[in-house]
Design an enzyme around this catalytic site. Structure first.
Site, short mmCIF file in Angstrom:
data_model
loop_
_atom_site.label_atom_id
_atom_site.label_comp_id
_atom_site.label_asym_id
_atom_site.label_seq_id
_atom_site.Cartn_x
_atom_site.Cartn_y
_atom_site.Cartn_z
N ALA A 63 0.86 -1.18 0.00
CA ALA A 63 0.00 0.00 0.00
C ALA A 63 0.90 1.23 0.00
O ALA A 63 2.08 1.14 0.38
CB ALA A 63 -0.88 -0.01 1.25
N GLY A 102 0.58 -5.22 0.65
CA GLY A 102 -0.60 -5.24 -0.22
C GLY A 102 -0.29 -5.80 -1.58
O GLY A 102 -1.17 -6.34 -2.25
N GLU A 105 -0.64 -9.39 -1.24
CA GLU A 105 -2.08 -9.64 -1.01
C GLU A 105 -2.86 -9.58 -2.32
O GLU A 105 -3.78 -10.35 -2.55
CB GLU A 105 -2.62 -8.66 0.02
CG GLU A 105 -2.08 -8.93 1.41
CD GLU A 105 -2.48 -7.88 2.40
OE1 GLU A 105 -2.15 -6.70 2.20
OE2 GLU A 105 -3.14 -8.23 3.40
N GLU A 125 4.35 -5.79 6.94
CA GLU A 125 3.57 -4.76 7.65
C GLU A 125 3.96 -4.65 9.13
O GLU A 125 3.84 -3.59 9.72
CB GLU A 125 2.08 -5.05 7.53
CG GLU A 125 1.49 -4.82 6.16
CD GLU A 125 1.61 -6.02 5.24
OE1 GLU A 125 2.45 -6.90 5.47
OE2 GLU A 125 0.85 -6.06 4.25
N1 T1G Z 1 4.70 3.40 0.06
C1 T1G Z 1 5.19 4.61 -0.32
N2 T1G Z 1 6.48 4.81 -0.70
C2 T1G Z 1 7.29 3.75 -0.68
C3 T1G Z 1 6.84 2.45 -0.28
C4 T1G Z 1 5.49 2.31 0.09
N3 T1G Z 1 4.97 1.13 0.44
N4 T1G Z 1 7.91 1.60 -0.37
C5 T1G Z 1 8.95 2.34 -0.80
N5 T1G Z 1 8.60 3.61 -0.99
C6 T1G Z 1 9.45 4.70 -1.48
C7 T1G Z 1 10.54 5.04 -0.47
O1 T1G Z 1 10.05 5.96 0.49
C8 T1G Z 1 11.58 5.65 -1.39
O2 T1G Z 1 11.14 6.97 -1.68
C9 T1G Z 1 11.45 4.83 -2.67
O3 T1G Z 1 10.14 4.24 -2.62
C10 T1G Z 1 12.47 3.74 -2.79
O4 T1G Z 1 12.40 2.98 -1.58
C11 T1G Z 1 -2.77 -3.16 3.02
C12 T1G Z 1 -1.23 -1.82 4.78
C13 T1G Z 1 10.29 -1.99 -1.71
C14 T1G Z 1 12.13 -3.21 -0.52
O5 T1G Z 1 6.35 -2.17 3.91
O6 T1G Z 1 10.58 -2.29 1.96
O7 T1G Z 1 0.85 -2.85 2.20
O8 T1G Z 1 13.15 8.19 -0.78
O9 T1G Z 1 14.70 3.57 -0.76
O10 T1G Z 1 16.01 0.14 -0.74
O11 T1G Z 1 -1.67 -4.94 4.03
O12 T1G Z 1 11.12 0.35 -0.22
O13 T1G Z 1 12.98 7.60 -3.22
O14 T1G Z 1 11.45 9.37 -2.24
O15 T1G Z 1 13.36 1.71 0.32
O16 T1G Z 1 15.30 -0.49 -3.13
C15 T1G Z 1 3.84 -2.78 3.01
C16 T1G Z 1 8.14 -0.96 2.09
C17 T1G Z 1 3.15 -1.46 3.08
C18 T1G Z 1 7.37 -2.23 1.78
C19 T1G Z 1 12.63 -1.20 -1.92
N6 T1G Z 1 5.03 -2.68 2.18
N7 T1G Z 1 9.18 -0.70 1.14
O17 T1G Z 1 13.78 -0.91 -1.17
O18 T1G Z 1 14.29 1.44 -2.03
S1 T1G Z 1 1.76 -1.49 4.16
C20 T1G Z 1 6.21 -2.35 2.72
C21 T1G Z 1 10.36 -1.39 1.19
C22 T1G Z 1 0.65 -2.49 3.33
C23 T1G Z 1 -1.44 -3.78 3.29
C24 T1G Z 1 -0.52 -2.94 4.12
C25 T1G Z 1 11.42 -0.94 0.24
C26 T1G Z 1 11.59 -1.86 -0.98
P1 T1G Z 1 12.26 8.10 -2.00
P2 T1G Z 1 13.74 2.44 -0.90
P3 T1G Z 1 14.94 0.01 -1.77
#
Ligand code: T1G
Length: 694
Positions: A63, A102, A105, A125
């Site tokens: 998400a 998500g 999911e 999450e």
């Molecule tokens: N939402 C918004 N921005 C995100 C994002 C996300 N989920 N994931 C990454 N970014 C942005 C990050 O801020 C950065 O921005 C750029 O992307 C590159 O990220 C309903 C509620 C995918 C493994 O927790 O683990 O789904 O600094 O520097 O090292 O059940 O990003 O460039 O402006 O980390 O190559 C669940 C979180 C969400 C994954 C890539 N998903 N992201 O790593 O790059 S909650 C996560 C990561 C959810 C549902 C629930 C990592 C990555 P900027 P980065 P990276």
């Protein structure tokens, strides 16, 4: 059609493509686009099956976390996935990169999943203080069983494609052209007459309540204070005790509790802060970095050896320089022992051990390091010794080499000024053990060049650290704030609190251990020497507390001597010692300090508020550019509990006015020498603002 999701046809296959850089996060536009495109495919008689694929670096990575604070908007992710799952035509998810949260999911709402061998999947999450809120806790357990689901979702890790295939999360691993492979997979489904296959229709295997109870017991200590891990267990349990739709309702209820919690707000703040901290304010994004292909570490002690391991772990050749063969041999032997211990735990193979050892080249000669790209000095914490090393480095190293000091408190400018190249000098303060602790406190000198700063910040990430940029002052950021807590905790004990009472308050707050347990572990003699050096430099506290010095003078240096503030019968469990209790009473009497009962609240306030006040001074002086730099330092260097977001974020949560009021209370009791609020703290409190309003 939204501008982030497109629909096209390849023969009888409807192709749904998501394109929302950088990670195809499921923002409102993507959710709306998915809904529209699935409906379009279902309405088109020429479409017999569909493939969902993503452009760019990865499948949907979750998400859009940016949306949480302002509300997600329609359509919700749960119904979007539900429509996919109940679709009358089979949908295949084509996974590359990291299908997370998500994103996974959504893939579980599809009927089949194919993945590149390099892909990873996961439900992380929990690291955001949340749980998978779009069916992850109901669908994944139906595929992998209760125990695996508990481990995967509470652990929040990334599962490589091969393991995901083994677990049944993906159906096939493909290589090369993912789109072509996924279309071929869909066409084969049609040829075989395979229709939609909804996970919701799978009856979960039986799982007794002991599975959940035992798992909860197994994580209790490590996850102490966090909320999400325990909500996740409840939600997964619902998958085994309730029909699917009721399980979904239970998941939503638990998800919303977490979304509203301060723990999740703190952890989401950290997610972004850990990325923002790498962006140094005022440093041009396009600053050209210097190449680092090889390095050297001067000093093969515990810190120097640990620092060298960071190079080897990242595959970077590194020379380890010592002055005496016996110290060099000891350092290399310790590095090998550390690697072999890691191999024994199964985290790396013995082949990895040899590969990494081969990257570390011991030497006794400065001449051997003349061509390296970066040198990190890790010798004895004494200014004269460090100056000698930097004079030598200045005369030996090639032009353009970065010269870094691992000093934990000494003046980086003073070190830089003994060289002819202060622009190439920087501090890189590693935290012990250097090969384990994620924090790197990078210290910019007055003359440190921008490209050196940019290079070192990027190099920090390359060696798996979180680099935070700070300025030069006594103790930089972390130790300068720690000094406040150390001083007040010693005073509290003089006034009547026991060491174990103070330690319990800090442990219950969420620190991995209390102040005195930590001091015993680090070695009381370390602090003793620092205080001796400070006294020599005339830096004496207005109220000098000597009870810990008296303990050291008894030869009680902490865990390593089986006695310090506590005694240690098994070498590690701290036990209150009557000898120390009597010594404290004696010191208090000599200092004319009356003993009294001290409340837990006073202990918490006097240990933590001066740290926050020091953080405000640090911000005023520009030693740290932002409150997030301070939070990242304290979470990754000192174990400040993640579910509180760091000292400055937590201060905003409790309200700065409460801190200013406490300061006024203690100023009345103790005088205002230590209880004068920083001007920035007073100003923000007066304006009803927080540090994060800066
Ligand atoms: N939402 C918004 N921005 C995100 C994002 C996300 N989920 N994931 C990454 N970014 C942005 C990050 O801020 C950065 O921005 C750029 O992307 C590159 O990220 C309903 C509620 C995918 C493994 O927790 O683990 O789904 O600094 O520097 O090292 O059940 O990003 O460039 O402006 O980390 O190559 C669940 C979180 C969400 C994954 C890539 N998903 N992201 O790593 O790059 S909650 C996560 C990561 C959810 C549902 C629930 C990592 C990555 P900027 P980065 P990276």
């Amino acid at each position: 059609m939204s501008n982030t999701v497109s629909f096209s046809k390849q023969g009888a296959i409807g192709l749904i493509k998501v394109n929302n850089p950088p990670v195809n996060a499921l923002n409102q536009s993507v959710r709306a686009g998915l809904k529209t495109c699935v409906e379009q495919g279902l309405a088109d008689d020429g479409v017999k099956a569909m493939v969902l694929i993503c452009e760019g670096r990865t499948f949907i990575a979750g998400a859009d976390i940016n949306e949480f604070a302002k509300g997600m908007g329609e359509p919700g992710l749960v119904p979007v996935i539900g429509n996919m799952e109940t679709a009358a035509k089979p949908i295949v998810a084509a996974i590359h990169g990291t299908a997370l949260g998500g994103g996974l999911e959504v893939a579980l709402g599809c009927h089949y999943r194919v993945a590149l061998s390099s892909a990873k999947v996961g439900l992380p999450e929990v690291h955001l203080g949340l749980l998978p809120g779009a069916g992850g806790t109901q669908r994944l357990p139906r595929l992998v069983g209760a125990q695996a689901a508990l481990e995967l979702i509470v652990g929040g890790g990334h599962v490589p494609a091969a393991k995901a295939l083994e677990l049944g999360i993906v159906d096939e691993i493909v290589d090369g052209d993912l789109e072509a492979a996924a279309i071929a997979y869909a066409e084969k489904l049609l040829a075989d007459g395979s229709g939609p296959r909804a996970i919701r229709d799978i009856a979960p295997e039986a799982a007794g309540s002991e599975v959940f109870d035992n798992f909860e017991k197994s994580i209790a200590r490590k996850q102490r204070g966090f909320l999400a891990p325990f909500h996740i267990i409840k939600s997964i349990r619902a998958a085994f005790e309730l029909p699917f739709d009721k399980g979904m309702a239970r998941e939503e209820e638990l998800f919303m509790e977490l979304m509203r919690s301060s723990e999740s707000a703190s952890q989401r703040h950290i997610f972004f802060a850990e990325r923002e901290v790498a962006k140094v304010p005022g440093l041009a994004k396009d600053t050209v970095k210097r190449e680092i292909n090889c390095g050297a570490v001067v000093g093969a002690g515990t810190m120097g050896g640990g620092i060298a391991m960071n190079f080897a772990n990242a595959g970077i050749p590194v020379k380890l320089l010592e002055m005496k063969q016996e110290f060099l041999d000891k350092g290399i032997a310790l590095i090998r022992k550390n690697y072999e211990n890691t191999a024994k735990k199964g985290r790396i193979s013995m082949a990895d051990v040899e590969k990494r050892m081969a990257l570390i080249e011991p030497t006794l000669s400065y001449d051997d390091i003349k061509d390296v790209d970066i040198v990190i000095e890790a010798v004895f914490e004494n200014m004269d010794v460090k100056k000698e090393v930097f004079k030598k480095l200045d005369s030996v190293c090639r032009s353009g080499a970065i010269l870094a000091s691992n000093t934990s408190t000494l003046d980086v400018d003073e070190i830089a000024n003994v060289t002819s190249r202060p622009q190439d000098v920087i501090g890189m303060h590693f935290f012990s053990p250097a090969n384990v602790m994620r924090l790197l406190e990078n210290v910019r000198g007055e003359l440190t060049a921008d490209d050196v700063i940019a290079t070192v910040m990027s190099f920090s990430k390359r060696i798996g650290k979180i680099g935070a940029m700070v300025g030069v002052c006594d103790g930089f950021v972390g130790n300068r704030m720690l000094h406040q807590r150390t001083r007040e905790s010693a005073y509290l004990v003089e006034e009547g609190a026991s060491p174990e009472q103070v330690d319990k308050i800090l442990f219950d707050f969420g620190f991995p251990m209390g102040a005195f347990t930590m001091a015993d572990m680090a070695g009381l003699d370390v602090g003793y020497k620092v205080r001796e050096e400070r006294r020599k430099a005339g830096k004496v506290e207005k109220r000098d507390s000597v009870w810990i010095d008296k303990i050291v003078e008894l030869g009680r240096h902490g865990q390593k001597t089986n006695a310090g503030v506590y005694k240690y019968e098994d070498g590690r469990t701290p036990i209150p010692d009557p000898i120390v209790k009597a010594l404290i009473a004696e010191c208090a009497k000599e200092a004319g300090i009356a003993q009294r009962d001290i409340s837990d609240q006073e202990i918490l306030e006097r240990c933590l508020y001066p740290m926050i006040n020091e953080g405000a001074l640090i911000l005023e002086e520009g030693i740290a550019a932002r409150p997030l730099d301070i939070d990242i330092i304290w979470i990754n260097g000192y174990g400040f509990p993640g579910y509180k977001g760091g000292p400055m974020f937590w201060a905003d949560q409790i309200g700065l006015q409460n801190i200013v009021d406490a300061y006024a209370k203690y100023a009345k009791q103790f005088g205002d020498h230590y209880w004068q609020p920083a001007p920035l703290l007073a100003k923000l409190a007066k304006e009803g603002k927080g540090f994060y309003d800066l």
